[in-house]
Design a protein around this motif. Structure first.
Motif, mmCIF file in Angstrom:
data_model
loop_
_atom_site.group_PDB
_atom_site.id
_atom_site.type_symbol
_atom_site.label_atom_id
_atom_site.label_comp_id
_atom_site.label_asym_id
_atom_site.label_seq_id
_atom_site.Cartn_x
_atom_site.Cartn_y
_atom_site.Cartn_z
ATOM 1 N N PHE A 129 -65.628 63.040 105.352
ATOM 2 C CA PHE A 129 -65.948 62.281 104.130
ATOM 3 C C PHE A 129 -66.183 60.807 104.460
ATOM 4 O O PHE A 129 -67.174 60.199 104.017
ATOM 5 N N LEU A 130 -65.264 60.228 105.260
ATOM 6 C CA LEU A 130 -65.402 58.815 105.604
ATOM 7 C C LEU A 130 -66.626 58.578 106.474
ATOM 8 O O LEU A 130 -67.339 57.580 106.301
ATOM 9 N N VAL A 131 -66.876 59.501 107.417
ATOM 10 C CA VAL A 131 -68.044 59.327 108.285
ATOM 11 C C VAL A 131 -69.338 59.463 107.490
ATOM 12 O O VAL A 131 -70.301 58.706 107.688
ATOM 13 N N ASN A 132 -69.375 60.433 106.573
ATOM 14 C CA ASN A 132 -70.610 60.674 105.808
ATOM 15 C C ASN A 132 -70.904 59.573 104.802
ATOM 16 O O ASN A 132 -72.059 59.199 104.597
ATOM 17 N N TYR A 133 -69.856 59.036 104.136
ATOM 18 C CA TYR A 133 -70.069 58.116 103.019
ATOM 19 C C TYR A 133 -69.774 56.664 103.352
ATOM 20 O O TYR A 133 -70.096 55.783 102.547
ATOM 21 N N MET A 134 -69.167 56.394 104.470
ATOM 22 C CA MET A 134 -68.860 55.009 104.810
ATOM 23 C C MET A 134 -69.456 54.597 106.149
ATOM 24 O O MET A 134 -68.985 53.645 106.780
ATOM 25 N N ASP A 135 -70.489 55.289 106.575
ATOM 26 C CA ASP A 135 -71.149 54.940 107.834
ATOM 27 C C ASP A 135 -72.574 54.494 107.518
ATOM 28 O O ASP A 135 -73.332 55.215 106.871
ATOM 29 N N LEU A 136 -72.929 53.293 107.893
ATOM 30 C CA LEU A 136 -74.256 52.727 107.662
ATOM 31 C C LEU A 136 -75.016 52.728 108.983
ATOM 32 O O LEU A 136 -74.505 52.275 110.013
ATOM 33 N N ARG B 74 -60.326 57.982 98.253
ATOM 34 C CA ARG B 74 -59.200 58.787 97.803
ATOM 35 C C ARG B 74 -57.896 58.052 98.063
ATOM 36 O O ARG B 74 -57.856 57.110 98.859
ATOM 37 N N PRO B 75 -56.838 58.471 97.423
ATOM 38 C CA PRO B 75 -55.549 57.776 97.618
ATOM 39 C C PRO B 75 -55.150 57.749 99.091
ATOM 40 O O PRO B 75 -55.198 58.766 99.787
ATOM 41 N N GLY B 76 -54.801 56.575 99.566
ATOM 42 C CA GLY B 76 -54.362 56.397 100.939
ATOM 43 C C GLY B 76 -55.443 55.902 101.872
ATOM 44 O O GLY B 76 -55.129 55.406 102.975
ATOM 45 N N HIS B 77 -56.719 56.018 101.477
ATOM 46 C CA HIS B 77 -57.795 55.562 102.355
ATOM 47 C C HIS B 77 -57.736 54.057 102.606
ATOM 48 O O HIS B 77 -58.084 53.580 103.691
ATOM 49 N N GLU B 78 -57.331 53.319 101.592
ATOM 50 C CA GLU B 78 -57.333 51.855 101.744
ATOM 51 C C GLU B 78 -56.306 51.388 102.779
ATOM 52 O O GLU B 78 -56.354 50.248 103.242
ATOM 53 N N LYS B 79 -55.388 52.271 103.180
ATOM 54 C CA LYS B 79 -54.395 51.890 104.189
ATOM 55 C C LYS B 79 -54.905 52.112 105.614
ATOM 56 O O LYS B 79 -54.257 51.681 106.562
#
Length: 898
Positions: free
Chosen positions: A275-282, A320-325
């Motif tokens: 999820f992080l790689v797909n949506y937070m990778d530019l 999602r909860p916890g990602h900001e950490k």
């Protein structure tokens, strides 16, 4: 009461197979006391029917008879009148209300309780019990007489149980074996009792004989219990053996559960990482486009748009909860924020440079547009800037401050550009408009020079002309018709009445109309194109703004920027501000000079010729109507609407000036009046207005002006006629109202139909009055003589006796008639014709009409005189010195000779 109940049961209800369950002694309320009984009964046959029967003692004897019956199912309400106090009155609601008074409250309560029980047992119908104590409905009625009335039989009815078919058959078989069962019931009962005793003894002996079998059964049970104990011992040993197996299986199960949890956690961790790689990778290409992308070429702009949209998606992803950490997430967010700020700064600087360059661009001037009076087109600039529209939308969603700064910059520099272009455009329009009137040398004359020349010319005409004109202000100076006089620039009804509309004047007004239409036609697409561009470029569509909300200041306070942020209270107050209003505010600043320049142009046109307001009213109304059909709340619609108010005010002022000039008009005391200048002026005004307002949207304004002007014309024609000394009042009224009637009939102005009929009526009346007054002079003495004759007859003198009056005898009549031979009459008529000719003006050509009317009136008077001679001087043979045929020849020859 018990005796009465038994008597009623025996005599009335038993014959009808009914049982009496409740009774109450009552009489009708409010009438003479006639006692009767209300009885509650049930039938003995099924299905049970419950009734309320009214029983009354017979008048002929001591027996009772049934008087009226109601079905309990028809009862709808029972009203006990008062639940807290003792009151013997109560009502029963059947098909109508029956009001009763019981002999006692106890009887009433007992009867109502019986009714309630019967309803509950047999009907279950919803009967309303009003003002009845709940205790009375829930509990049985207390012991006493009432208990015996209602309770005893009801309880017996409850205890009774019908025999089943099997029981009936057994009883019948027993009664058959015993023949005397019916004749001697006691013997039959005794026999049955003995048989019952025998059966009881047999039962007891049977129980005692089975005791041995019971002992054997108990021994078998003891053996079974021993076997059970043996089996339980074996099961305990088996359970101990299995306990160790159970512990091992529990350990295996726990191990499997931990393995499953680990696999689940690994799967979830993989999903989160994906999820992080797909949506937070530019991608690197997007990063490079944001940092170094070319904002001047179409490909570079397209790459920047794709990169900015990808960046916005990455920044707006719902974590999602916890990602900001997570440290990696924080690093990516910092990278995104840095890329956003960098690209926003690059985009803002580039667009600022474009706006500033366009605002200072001096190439788009009116030098090349002067001949055709057109405004420069900005469609190339709009087309180039619209390529950045998606980037502006991105900037609006990410950097509101920079977006608002760009809006302020665009408004500031474009307002300077448009102000310069519009000012030059209106200067050219004013030059062309001022050139519509030329001085005698053919050069464009300046307005002050024309005004001064007209003033001097008017002052000289006041001293030399025989027609005095009314004084006006500025360019509305009056001129007098003359062979060498030229058309002035003023426009009033008096001017139009004193001179014919020259070809030059019509051409000037037509040219002005074309110039004004050209100005509006150039401004309209310019404003619409700019408004459409602002809506698309700044993404200000019809939807409501979300956040941050924009304030909505007044138009005159708009400083060229979007409203700045307000305190939280103001933000909440203006949170529903429409983006459509923001477009209008930006347009107000960009085109702030349009309304001023339009008003200046309108003032110049009105100063040159006040009748230009008619052209401007029609054109401006049409453009306002067109703009409102496109968008009623647009800047163009609002601005043109404001200018239309000014044009309408000038039009009203023009009409007021015409009315004031009519009121100030003075006539010459030495010359005849003729057709008044403001009458012919109204005719030319109406012809001009009908040409201008053909198929116009604001026809109502012209109709109102027509009514005001025509009423002023009527009033002032009458005033001038009253003041006239040279020309008779009837002539002034006749000629002018004839001219007004002819004008209104020719133009067919529907709103002035009533005034047209009134003008015709006034013309006819004053023509008749003038003819009668003028005809009294040729035969003056004869008129006076016959007026005296009519006066004597009116005083009561008989007609045939008038000739005996000294002053009106036959000799006097002959003397008067001899004074008017045919020659003298013709001479008098000839003088009358000359006088009428002197009174009437040549323009209206009414001389022959008046002369013909005088001929008819003269003949009527002649016949009247002959009739009076025949009635008042019968047989005298006195006749006039001339005949009707002579008169016709006189009138014809006089008309032909002149």
């Amino acid at each position: 009461m018990t005796a009465i109940k038994h008597a009623l049961q025996r005599d009335i209800f038993t014959p009808n197979d009914e049982r009496l369950l409740g009774i109450v002694n009552v009489c009708k309320a409010g009438k003479k006391k006639k006692n009767c009984f209300l009885c509650a009964t049930v039938t003995t046959e099924r299905p049970v029917q419950v009734k309320v029967v009214k029983v009354k003692k017979s008048d002929k004897g001591d027996f009772y008879k049934r008087q009226q019956t109601w079905e309990l199912r028809d009862l709808t309400e029972v009203d006990a009148k008062d639940a807290s106090k003792e009151n013997p009155e109560f009502d029963l609601h059947f098909e109508k209300v029956y009001r009763w008074v019981a002999s006692s409250t106890a009887e009433k309560n007992s009867f109502i309780s019986c009714i309630w029980k019967l309803n509950q047992r047999y009907l279950r119908k919803k009967v309303e019990f009003v003002n009845v104590s709940s205790q009375l409905l829930e509990e049985s009625v207390p012991s006493g007489e009432s208990q015996s009335v209602a309770g005893g039989d009801e309880d017996a009815l409850d205890e009774y149980q019908e025999l089943s078919t099997r029981e009936e058959q057994d009883i019948e078989s027993m009664m058959v074996t015993c023949e005397y069962a019916i004749s001697n019931a006691e013997a039959f009962a005794e026999k049955l009792f003995k048989e019952l005793q025998v059966l009881d003894g047999a039962n007891i002996q049977s129980i005692m004989a089975s005791e041995k079998q019971v002992n054997i059964l108990m021994q078998l049970l003891d053996e079974a219990l021993g076997e059970v104990d043996t089996i339980e011992g074996k099961l305990s040993s088996y359970e101990e053996m299995l306990q160790s197996v159970k512990e091992q299986m529990d350990q295996i199960s726990q191990s499997n559960r931990l393995i499953q949890i680990s696999n689940t956690n690994n799967g979830k961790l993989l999903d989160e990482i994906q999820f992080l790689v797909n949506y937070m990778d530019l991608s690197k290409g997007h990063i490079r486009a944001l940092q170094e992308g070319d904002l001047t070429s179409p490909k570079g702009i397209e790459a920047c748009i794709n990169a900015s949209e990808a960046l916005l998606q990455c920044m707006n992803v719902a974590l999602r909860p916890g990602h900001e950490k997570l440290m990696a997430v924080n690093q990516q967010q910092l990278l995104f924020a840095e890329l956003r700020d960098t690209f926003a700064r690059r985009l803002t600087n580039h667009l600022n440079n474009v706006f500033v360059h366009q605002g200072h661009d001096q190439s788009s001037t009116l030098s090349q547009h002067t001949a055709e009076l057109t405004l420069p087109k900005h469609s190339p600039l709009h087309r180039d800037l619209l390529r950045y529209a998606k980037l502006m939308e991105w900037l609006k969603n990410t950097h509101r401050e920079k977006y608002e700064g760009l809006s302020r910059t665009y408004v500031e520099y474009m307002s300077k550009l448009y102000e310069r272009e519009i000012k030059e455009f209106f200067e050219v329009a004013k030059i062309k408009m001022a050139g519509t009137s030329k001085d005698p040398k053919g050069k464009f004359a300046t307005l002050p020079r024309k005004e001064s020349a007209l003033k001097q010319e008017t002052e000289s005409l006041h001293g030399s002309s025989g027609k005095l004109t009314g004084s006006t202000s500025s360019l509305n100076k009056l001129t007098v018709q003359g062979s060498n006089s030229r058309r002035s620039q003023s426009s009033s009804l008096l001017d139009m009445g004193n001179m014919s509309a020259s070809d030059l004047d019509v051409a000037d007004r037509t040219k002005f109309d074309k110039i004004f239409e050209q100005v509006l036609s150039e401004l309209e697409p310019l404003c619409l194109a700019e408004q459409d561009f602002i809506s698309k470029f700044f993404k200000l569509q019809q939807h409501l703004t979300v956040a941050p909300p924009l304030a909505q200041p007044e138009a005159e306070d708009f400083d060229g920027s979007l409203p700045s942020k307000k305190p939280p209270q103001a933000e909440h107050k203006h949170s529903l501000s429409s983006e459509k209003d923001i477009v209008r505010l930006m347009m107000n600043k960009i085109f702030q000079s349009i309304e001023t320049e339009l008003n200046s142009l309108i003032a110049l046109g009105d100063k040159i010729d006040s009748f230009h307001s008619l052209y401007m009213l029609v054109k401006m109304s049409h453009h306002v109507w067109t703009a409102e059909n496109v968008d009623p709340a647009s800047y163009l619609s609002t601005t043109l609407g404001n200018v239309l108010v000014t044009v309408k005010r000038n039009f009203d002022k023009c009409i007021s000036n015409q009315i004031r000039q009519m009121e100030e008009f003075k006539i010459s005391k030495k010359s005849k009046v003729g057709i008044l200048p403001f009458v012919t002026g109204f005719e030319e005004f109406a012809e001009l207005a009908e040409t201008i307002f053909r198929n116009a949207e604001r026809r109502g304004d012209l109709d109102k002006a027509y009514v005001k002007l025509i009423r002023a014309v009527f009033m002032n024609v009458e005033k001038v006629a009253n003041e006239s000394q040279k020309t008779p009042r009837d002539v002034v009224m006749m000629e002018n109202f004839h001219h007004i009637f002819s004008t209104l009939s020719r133009l067919k102005i529907s709103c002035l139909d009533a005034e047209r009929r009134e003008a015709k009526h006034k013309y006819t009346d004053h023509l008749q009055s003038y003819v009668i007054n003028s005809l009294g002079q040729p035969l003056e003495k004869l008129n006076h003589f016959f007026e005296g004759v009519e006066a004597r007859v009116a005083q009561g003198v008989r007609e045939e006796e008038v000739s005996y009056q000294l002053a009106f005898n036959k000799q006097e009549l002959r003397k008067v008639i001899k004074e008017y031979p045919g020659k003298e009459v013709k001479k008098g008529l000839d003088n009358l014709y000359k006088k009428v000719d002197k009174h009437l003006c040549e323009e209206e050509s009414l001389l022959q009409v008046v002369w013909h009317s005088m001929q008819d009136e003269f003949i009527r008077q002649y016949k009247h005189f002959e009739d009076l001679i025949g009635r008042c001087y019968p047989g005298s043979g006195i006749t006039m010195e001339f005949t009707i045929q002579d008169m016709l020849e006189y009138f014809s020859s006089i008309a032909q000779s002149h």
